[in-house]
Design an enzyme around this catalytic site. Structure first.
Site, short mmCIF file in Angstrom:
data_model
loop_
_atom_site.label_atom_id
_atom_site.label_comp_id
_atom_site.label_asym_id
_atom_site.label_seq_id
_atom_site.Cartn_x
_atom_site.Cartn_y
_atom_site.Cartn_z
N ASP A 92 -2.82 4.66 -2.63
CA ASP A 92 -3.84 5.30 -1.80
C ASP A 92 -4.22 6.64 -2.43
OD1 ASP A 92 -5.11 5.10 0.99
OD2 ASP A 92 -4.19 7.08 1.12
N GLU A 117 -6.50 3.46 -5.91
CA GLU A 117 -7.74 3.74 -5.18
C GLU A 117 -8.20 5.12 -5.62
OE1 GLU A 117 -9.51 4.39 -0.69
OE2 GLU A 117 -7.67 5.30 -1.32
N HIS A 127 -10.76 -2.19 4.45
CA HIS A 127 -10.55 -1.72 5.83
C HIS A 127 -11.28 -0.40 6.12
CE1 HIS A 127 -7.89 0.47 3.28
NE2 HIS A 127 -7.65 1.33 4.25
N ASP A 128 -12.05 0.10 5.16
CA ASP A 128 -12.75 1.37 5.35
C ASP A 128 -14.27 1.22 5.46
OD1 ASP A 128 -10.41 2.90 5.19
OD2 ASP A 128 -10.56 3.17 3.02
N ASP A 158 0.87 -1.17 0.00
CA ASP A 158 0.00 0.00 0.00
C ASP A 158 0.91 1.22 0.00
OD1 ASP A 158 -2.20 1.68 0.49
OD2 ASP A 158 -3.16 0.14 1.71
O1 TEU Z 1 -9.08 6.07 1.88
C1 TEU Z 1 -9.63 7.18 1.23
C2 TEU Z 1 -11.07 7.13 1.38
O2 TEU Z 1 -11.74 7.00 0.41
C3 TEU Z 1 -11.60 7.05 2.77
O3 TEU Z 1 -11.10 8.09 3.51
C4 TEU Z 1 -13.08 7.07 2.81
O4 TEU Z 1 -13.59 8.30 2.45
C5 TEU Z 1 -13.51 6.81 4.20
O5 TEU Z 1 -12.83 5.69 4.65
C6 TEU Z 1 -14.98 6.59 4.23
O6 TEU Z 1 -15.29 5.72 5.22
C7 TEU Z 1 -7.73 5.86 1.96
C8 TEU Z 1 -7.49 4.71 2.90
O7 TEU Z 1 -8.10 3.56 2.39
C9 TEU Z 1 -7.98 5.08 4.26
O8 TEU Z 1 -7.86 4.02 5.17
C10 TEU Z 1 -7.18 6.27 4.73
O9 TEU Z 1 -7.69 6.72 5.95
C11 TEU Z 1 -7.21 7.41 3.72
O10 TEU Z 1 -7.01 6.99 2.39
C12 TEU Z 1 -6.09 8.39 4.01
O11 TEU Z 1 -4.86 7.82 3.71
#
Ligand code: TEU
Length: 524
Positions: free
Chosen positions: A197, A256, A317-318, A100
């Site tokens: 990311d 992403e 994970h989000d 990542d």
């Molecule tokens: O995620 C970006 C993103 O799309 C998320 O912030 C999303 O808006 C949020 O999780 C909604 O629930 C990436 C990573 O996957 C995330 O874990 C990080 O927090 C973020 O970037 C910042 O690096």
């Protein structure tokens, strides 16, 4: 596996959130050696690649997505030697490793930022986005203004996420070079690919113009994000990255896309740009065939226009896990239907750790919440901790994840829901998933065959044909908790390829599906 098997397109990619997978050094956080210790499990499950969420040094303002050194391992997760051991042991088992890469921002503890904030004449003074006063209406994703005043430098800096994650200035050629060096560092170490990311927000409008307003609930949603991301300069960065990747064989980069749209997927993918960009439609869909079909049709029509190979993400994970989204109880019927759909798509399946045993999200008291958006927006948004709980390996203390108190609580269902139990249970979602992965591997049609969606489908049933030459596989998924009658497509003689219901042999013209039945038929 056939010679023309391309791992990142035809294989299955399994995402690991390292701090929650397996804790060998018993500090309550998973570690790299812990992953190495479970490689046989992953090989047995049949996955082809692991995408590892960040394990780099981090002060944990965003649990690893705030990095203070991109080319090292946080000592809590191990060492570079542990990384090399993991890479080597994975490759020995034919499993690739995807890292990542978080290159939009760094931790405010990163030496780049620490130097940049000293004054406005130091060598890294322009490595971040500094302004004397707040220049526009930009908002941070996790709440609050995207500009924070720095007492030392006496200026404001920009951060799209929390204030401990300052965005770097990609317009500065030295920054750009330093970032490419990060890529090279890991490629030289032998990694197989990267997940970028939020890559499409690296560049912001040169003039820092105000975003136009729109209706929305949170401040961030009340803007059209046309100036704080998706700038034309991005494509040249992707091209440079791809040309570096091309110096090594069979490498892969998936992006992403922040708020992916069809247009963005087309714009950033291609032979000289990304190999793939996520689409999160599956992750947000309700438990309705219609919703999932929309995502599939969208990918398919895109693939017709371009050479882009689809990918399908069930969870990450989000977001809440599929079993949590679709079931209220501990019953796995719905989770199995969705898993069967994912593993029969014409597109690379992304599987998130624990979904193979139907893990559910944990729910936390307000005082236990770790994730910044959860802290900020509780109870309207409880954050993302729910889907990040420790992997449930067995029914021993802490689910076999660690001997110490884990960083997040283990789900209270772990004594009944864990790998050890499910491996022994023929009907478990684990064995179901493993069988389907094996079936996909054994039937190339399921990997690369065309997907044909009938114009009319019976209510609450999803069915489609995967076709390669003369071979056809009919996938039938009953989304309903009731028995449903279906007529099989005429002109073929169908036999059962996969069923968990002791169906055997030839299929009738008309079939009665059991509640939530998953059935695959093959023509003969
Ligand atoms: O995620 C970006 C993103 O799309 C998320 O912030 C999303 O808006 C949020 O999780 C909604 O629930 C990436 C990573 O996957 C995330 O874990 C990080 O927090 C973020 O970037 C910042 O690096």
């Amino acid at each position: 596996m056939k010679k023309d098997f391309l791992w990142w397109r035809d294989g299955i990619i399994y995402q690991i959130y390292p701090r929650s997978f397996n804790d060998i050094n018993n500090n309550g956080l998973g570690d790299l050696a812990g992953i190495t210790a479970r490689l046989d499990y992953l090989a047995d499950l049949g996955v082809d690649a692991l995408w590892l969420s960040p394990f780099y040094p981090t002060p944990d303002a965003d649990f690893g997505y705030d990095i203070s050194n991109h080319i090292d391992v946080d000592p809590r997760f191990g060492s570079l030697q542990d990384f090399d051991d993991l890479l080597h042991a994975s490759h020995e088992r034919g499993i690739r490793i995807i890292l990542d890469l978080v290159l939009n921002h760094v931790s405010n503890q990163h030496p780049w930022f620490q130097q940049s904030r000293v004054d406005s004449s130091n060598p890294k003074e322009d490595w971040f986005i500094w302004q004397d006063s707040i220049p526009n209406n930009w908002e941070s994703v996790f709440g609050g203004k995207a500009w924070t005043y720095d007492e030392k430098r006496e200026q404001y800096y920009y951060h799209m996420f929390v204030k401990e994650q300052p965005d770097v200035n990609w317009r500065n050629p030295e920054v750009r070079k330093a970032q490419m060096d990060v890529l090279r560092f890991w490629l030289e170490r032998g990694v197989d690919g990267f997940r970028l990311d939020v890559f499409n927000v690296y560049f912001k409008d040169k003039e820092l113009r105000n975003n136009p307003k729109k209706w929305g609930r949170r401040a961030f949603e009340r803007q059209h994000h046309i100036y704080d991301g998706d700038q034309p300069e991005m494509e040249s960065v992707l091209k440079e990255m791809r040309s570096i990747m091309n110096e090594y064989p069979d490498r892969y980069v998936v992006g992403e896309t922040f708020f992916a749209t069809r247009e963005k997927i087309i714009r950033y993918n291609g032979a000289d740009k990304l190999n793939a960009a996520f689409d999160f439609e599956f992750l947000w869909s309700k438990f309705k065939p219609k919703k999932f079909l929309k995502a599939i049709e969208n990918w398919e029509s895109l693939a017709e226009e371009t050479q882009i190979f689809p990918n399908y993400v069930l969870s990450n994970h989000d977001s809440p896990r599929p079993a949590t989204r679709y079931s209220k109880s501990e019953d796995d019927d719905r989770a199995k239907v969705i898993m069967a759909m994912l593993l029969t798509m014409r597109g690379t399946p992304f599987l998130y750790y624990g979904d193979e045993i139907g893990m559910r999200d944990i729910s936390l008291k307000r005082s236990e919440i770790m994730d910044p958006p959860g802290i900020k927006y509780w109870p309207f948004n409880k954050g993302r901790d729910g889907c990040r709980s420790p992997m449930q390996w067995d029914d021993s203390v802490n689910a076999g994840f660690s001997k110490e108190k884990p960083w997040l609580p283990v789900h209270s269902n772990y004594e009944q829901r864990n790998v050890a139990l499910q491996e022994k249970d023929e009907d478990s979602i684990f064995n179901f998933t493993r069988d389907l992965i094996a079936l996909r591997k054994a039937n190339k049609t399921l990997i690369s065959g065309k997907i044909i969606i009938p114009s009319k489908m019976p209510y609450k049933i999803m069915s489609y044909i995967r076709e390669d030459g003369d071979e056809k596989i009919l996938v039938i998924l009953n989304f309903s908790n009731r028995k449903r009658k279906i007529d099989l497509p005429v002109g073929e003689s169908w036999h059962i390829l996969f069923s968990k219901h002791e169906r055997e042999g030839k299929a009738e013209k008309e079939m009665m599906l059991l509640p939530y039945e998953v059935l695959f038929l093959k023509n003969s």
